[in-house]
Design an enzyme around this catalytic site. Sequence first.
Site, short mmCIF file in Angstrom:
data_model
loop_
_atom_site.label_atom_id
_atom_site.label_comp_id
_atom_site.label_asym_id
_atom_site.label_seq_id
_atom_site.Cartn_x
_atom_site.Cartn_y
_atom_site.Cartn_z
N ARG A 199 0.97 -0.98 -0.05
CA ARG A 199 -0.26 -0.22 -0.03
C ARG A 199 0.95 1.36 -0.01
NH1 ARG A 199 -4.69 -0.04 4.46
NH2 ARG A 199 -5.44 1.81 2.97
N CYS A 223 -1.13 5.61 9.23
CA CYS A 223 -1.70 4.50 8.48
C CYS A 223 -2.97 4.85 7.46
CB CYS A 223 -1.93 3.34 9.77
SG CYS A 223 -3.47 3.92 10.72
#
Length: 286
Positions: A183, A241
């Site tokens: 990611r 995050c």
Amino acid sequence: MNPLIDAPSLAQRLESEASIVLLDVRWALGDPKGAQHYAEAHVPGAVFVDLDHELADPATAERGRHPLPSVDRFETATRRWGITPSSLVVIYDNTGSLAASRAWWLLRAAGHAETLVLDGGLAAWSQAGLPLESGSVTPAPGPGLKLDTQNPWAGMATISQEQAGAWTSGSGKVLLDARAGERYRGEVEPVDPRPGHIPGALSAPTAGNLAADGRFGAAAALRERFEGLGVDPGTEVGAYCGSGVTAAHTVLALEIAGISAALYPGSYSQWSSNRMNEVATGDQPA
């Protein structure tokens, strides 16, 4: 204070202390059945915590997928959980403390220092041969916590969207991206508007905070890990995050290592929703 407690120590304290509040934060991205998993088996006496509704406000593009909860929402939750100002609160999950760390961060940020995470979570409790129970626990409501409405999260450092964008521009600052490497690199993006990472951030997946047994690494091992990312004792560290949940895991790991860090609550879900913000791809920070 060590922010962790192991399963045998918790079991021993539960036998002799009546003021312990156990919180089960059974949540994982893509799994809406946390309450069902809790009802099937949990540590005796533990109260289920709904992360989406008690540890976060509703998602918005402007604030991210898991904004910090409002003062009223969090105070109401702490009353439901049966917390008093003198309670020792112990939190666990069954996903390597990824969700439990969010509750730990919020309680610490709200000024409740007597807050610990069960290292290894439900798996460590079971592996120690300790009992489980099914059903649900409804504690007597407690007075809960009273937050400062002007600065409710003053107990822990945070950084804003604007600060995150400039975090790596000065000397002695490091911004850590706690998501999985794919990611960070922009190879996949299952939930947020644009793949990639905040320019200047370093990849530091939360999986690297844990040892092979699912418990947090030892303090020395964690210090070595973060030193490899340029984090020294005097470094200003920020962590983000996808939505601000698992970044709290990295803040906790840094605390175990003896390093203070700031959380970017809006995280990449907020950052990538703002078209004015640039994103970077690949394995390099910029």
